[in-house]
Design an enzyme around this catalytic site. Structure first.
Site, short mmCIF file in Angstrom:
data_model
loop_
_atom_site.label_atom_id
_atom_site.label_comp_id
_atom_site.label_asym_id
_atom_site.label_seq_id
_atom_site.Cartn_x
_atom_site.Cartn_y
_atom_site.Cartn_z
CE LYS A 95 -3.93 -2.05 2.06
NZ LYS A 95 -3.57 -3.18 2.70
NE ARG A 242 -8.41 -10.97 10.87
CZ ARG A 242 -9.02 -9.96 11.10
NH1 ARG A 242 -9.16 -9.56 12.36
NH2 ARG A 242 -9.44 -8.91 10.29
#
Length: 278
Positions: A95, A242
């Site tokens: 990013k 996750r």
């Protein structure tokens, strides 16, 4: 010309000139997988263990090496070996968000030397076109690809409206290096100036915030199913973290089961999309 999301991944691979985009689409077709696993852990051993477990089921691994506490160059070597072993590409989720000269140095140099090993990286378009030219000066000669963050999956994201349109136009003007977006829907044609032919536009759309079991994480993340993301909104790659490896990287069989489950769900949604549009 047929819209991008109506074509197979294999058909679309032939339309891209960027080596990273072409390789990703070919890998997706070959492995029958549009799953990217995002591995955000702080120990090299955990990262490598998770990657080795999910490797057979993914087209792309997404890393954040700046959170790895014991990072050294051997981690990159081992990660590249796993990419070769399991046939996937590497996406360092850096990013970038600075001026051209700075991001060129961040991409090529420093501790991580991202351009030397990551097939794909990403950037915020906030600084304007100079961020693309800076990164391209390093990555394009190496055959790398760049994604722009056109939208985000967090509640209250400011990446909407005119911001998203500007991101797409920046990509449109840099097709040799910008291969697509982090976004929640297809971006083809968005924000195109009058008179610009967008019929043959094809941008890859990689989408985070995908979950089969939960709607959010209590920290602003919002989840949608593979069916919503791929079949209904036309996105190309589902990014799951996750939801696959949970809180315990030692639970190898559970991680494998979840990776296989998400691969199957993502691919089924893609097949439904393509078949519905034949």
């Amino acid at each position: 010309m047929t819209a991008a999301h109506k074509l197979t991944y294999g058909q679309r691979a032939a339309r891209f000139t960027n080596p990273a985009a072409k390789a990703l689409l070919e890998t997706m077709e070959r492995k029958k997988s549009n799953l990217s696993v995002s591995v955000d852990v702080v120990k090299s051993a955990d990262l490598l263990a998770i990657v080795d477990t999910v490797g057979p089921y993914i087209c792309l691994i997404k890393t954040h090496v700046d959170v790895v506490e014991d990072f050294d160059s051997s981690l990159v070597t081992k990660l590249q070996a796993l990419a070769e072993k399991h046939d996937f590409l590497i996406f360092e989720d850096r990013k970038f968000a600075d001026i051209g000269n700075t991001v060129a140095l961040q991409y090529s140099s420093g501790v991580h030397k991202i351009a030397s090993w990551s097939h794909i990286t990403n950037a915020h378009p906030v600084p304007g076109p100079s961020i693309i030219s800076g990164l391209a000066s390093v990555g394009q000669p190496l055959g790398r690809g760049l994604l722009l963050l056109a939208e985000m999956s967090t509640k209250g994201s400011l990446a909407t409206g005119a911001y998203t349109e500007a991101a797409v136009q920046m990509a449109r003007e840099n097709r040799g290096f910008v291969i697509g977006f982090i976004a929640q829907r297809r971006m083809d044609g968005i924000g195109a100036p009058p008179g610009v032919n967008v019929e043959d536009e094809d941008f890859l759309v990689l989408t985070p915030g995908v979950g089969l079991d939960v709607k959010g994480d209590g920290m602003g993340q919002q989840y949608r199913t593979p069916k919503q993301v791929v079949q209904e909104d036309g996105c190309d790659v589902i990014i799951v973290g996750r939801g696959i490896y949970g809180k315990d990287p030692s639970k190898v069989e559970e991680i494998r089961r979840q990776a296989e489950r998400y691969q199957a769900a993502g691919w089924a949604a893609y097949i439904e999309r393509v078949n519905a549009l034949v």
